[in-house]
Design a protein around this motif. Structure first.
Motif, PDB file in Angstrom:
ATOM      1  N   ILE A   1       0.839  -1.204   0.000  1.00 21.62           N
ATOM      2  CA  ILE A   1       0.000   0.000   0.000  1.00 21.62           C
ATOM      3  C   ILE A   1       0.873   1.252   0.000  1.00 21.62           C
ATOM      4  O   ILE A   1       0.628   2.214  -0.754  1.00 21.62           O
ATOM      5  N   GLY A   2       1.907   1.250   0.841  1.00 22.50           N
ATOM      6  CA  GLY A   2       2.807   2.398   0.874  1.00 22.50           C
ATOM      7  C   GLY A   2       3.507   2.616  -0.449  1.00 22.50           C
ATOM      8  O   GLY A   2       3.655   3.757  -0.917  1.00 22.50           O
ATOM      9  N   ARG A   3       3.953   1.517  -1.075  1.00 22.11           N
ATOM     10  CA  ARG A   3       4.612   1.619  -2.371  1.00 22.11           C
ATOM     11  C   ARG A   3       3.635   2.137  -3.427  1.00 22.11           C
ATOM     12  O   ARG A   3       4.000   2.956  -4.283  1.00 22.11           O
ATOM     13  N   TRP A   4       2.368   1.686  -3.356  1.00 24.39           N
ATOM     14  CA  TRP A   4       1.365   2.162  -4.311  1.00 24.39           C
ATOM     15  C   TRP A   4       1.151   3.662  -4.153  1.00 24.39           C
ATOM     16  O   TRP A   4       1.058   4.392  -5.148  1.00 24.39           O
ATOM     17  N   HIS A   5       1.087   4.140  -2.915  1.00 21.82           N
ATOM     18  CA  HIS A   5       0.950   5.581  -2.704  1.00 21.82           C
ATOM     19  C   HIS A   5       2.171   6.331  -3.241  1.00 21.82           C
ATOM     20  O   HIS A   5       2.036   7.433  -3.801  1.00 21.82           O
TER      21      HIS A   5
END
Length: 429
Positions: free
Chosen positions: A323-327
């Protein structure tokens, strides 16, 4: 379709000497991160971006990655950790006492709204005098109207709601300038007549009110006057200003539309800056306790549920990292769009300062110390970018001061001065 004045030859001849206005963007994502997957490896100048931040690698020379900054103010005053984290993120000030919103962990305890002006609105009050919009607040499925879903405040108890629907964003920014000039002029004239009538009614009422009500009315009159003044704000500073194509936007509150909605909001935000319709903006991805399920990443639990999973649960840990990488990929998309807008010998990214922030450092502990912050852009040369800086518990209030200074707003404190020692050192301001 170009807006306002064309990019004249005279502009082209003097482009290299033109000083373009600075812009400021808040990029907010809730629920913190997985810290060991976020922290870069290496030294200040020779570092490798982490698994979470890797999508930002093409813009490494335009980044400041900041570790070791504490949101100390968010350990004081009322509110649960999420309420404190989001309410302090841009204000550095305690939440208001009140009975509006129950704590997530204790429904019998309640809190009010944020207790001070947020840094974006403070900057808008200094930078937004000549633009059609003082600031632009955009959301992606924020939906709720409570203290856990507001980052931006005009002042104590004055939250600014973000706009979740790209259709409304487009209408607010571009509908008038997309129509023919005569129709736009007629609409402005009609609105001015309405405002003049309203102002007359208010002035007639003023003498009949007590002191407290008169003060409230005066603040309202100032706001109405501001609307009237902005009716003729010109917009457009160069030839890259064009009305974005909206197409047929997806429904704004369907979970799986989240990625497309985010890209549409980013596209419009960038063009609002390119057209000089505003110089201050925020982009808020959901609210801190949202039930967002990142199905496009193959997930089936909400982000909030995942953030509270055991740190030893490797499967869920990796999902939080994803999720952090997607953001980070969405931030990279924003930076790429800004970098694609030429301004003189540089780009819109060179004159923009972006703050990526969150409400808590780590979901499992709700810690608000050692917060993950990323600055991006150029800030018109005010900051020395391309570095990884490690601090030792400096207050995030000091970071807010440094942001103001980088935007040429001279302050020595921001938020509650009890948690502020001056500007954060080492940024090159």
């Amino acid at each position: 379709m170009a807006l306002g004045l064309p990019f004249l030859d005279a502009m082209s001849r003097s482009a290299s000497a033109t000083t373009f206005p600075k812009r400021f963007i808040v990029f907010f994502t809730g629920l913190g991160t997985v810290k060991d997957a976020w922290v870069p490896q290496g030294t200040e100048l020779d570092f490798t971006l982490s698994e979470v931040l890797a999508p930002l690698a093409p813009f490494k020379e335009k980044l400041l990655v900041l570790e070791g900054i504490d949101m100390e103010s968010a350990y004081h005053g009322p509110g649960d950790p999420h309420q404190q984290g989001i309410g302090h993120a841009l204000t550095g000030t305690e939440l208001q006492e009140g009975d509006l919103f129950p704590y997530a962990c204790n429904p019998n305890a309640k809190v009010g709204w944020g207790g001070g002006i947020s840094v974006d609105q403070f900057l808008a009050s200094h930078l937004g005098a000549s633009t059609k919009l003082g600031s632009l607040e955009l959301g992606i499925q924020v939906q709720n109207a409570n203290v856990s879903s507001r980052i931006s405040y005009l002042g104590p108890g004055q939250p600014v709601p973000p706009e979740d629907d790209p259709r409304n964003t487009w209408n607010r920014l571009f509908s008038e300038i997309a129509s023919d000039p005569d129709s736009a002029a007629r609409r402005r004239a009609h609105r001015r007549r309405v405002l003049d009538q309203v102002m007359g009614d208010y002035h007639n009422l003023q003498g009949k009110l007590g002191a407290g009500d008169r003060e409230k009315l005066e603040h309202h009159l100032e706001a109405v006057s501001e609307i009237e003044r902005r009716l003729d704000a010109p917009g457009t500073i160069g030839g890259s200003c064009a009305i974005p194509t909206l197409g047929d936007p997806p429904e704004p509150f369907v979970n799986d539309n989240y990625p497309e909605l985010g890209r549409l909001q980013i596209d419009q935000l960038v063009m609002a800056l390119a057209c000089d319709l505003t110089r201050v903006a925020s982009l808020q991805w959901a609210s801190t306790q949202a039930g967002k399920v990142f199905t496009w990443l193959g997930q089936n639990e909400t982000h909030h549920q995942l953030s509270h999973s055991s740190p030893t649960d490797e499967t869920r840990r990796q999902q939080i990292v994803d999720i952090g990488r997607w953001h980070a990929e969405q931030l990279a998309y924003l930076l790429d769009k800004l970098a694609a807008v030429p301004e003189g010998t540089g780009t819109l990214l060179d004159s923009t300062l972006i703050l990526w922030c969150t409400d808590i450092a780590v979901g499992q502990t709700h810690a608000r110390r050692d917060m993950p912050y990323v600055l991006a852009g150029g800030a018109g040369g005010a900051l020395e970018m391309g570095r990884y800086l490690r601090y030792q518990g400096n207050s995030h209030n000091d970071l807010l001061v440094a942001l103001c200074n980088a935007m040429d707003v001279d302050v020595t404190t921001f938020g509650n001065p009890a948690y502020c020692t001056g500007k954060l050192p080492g940024l090159g301001v």
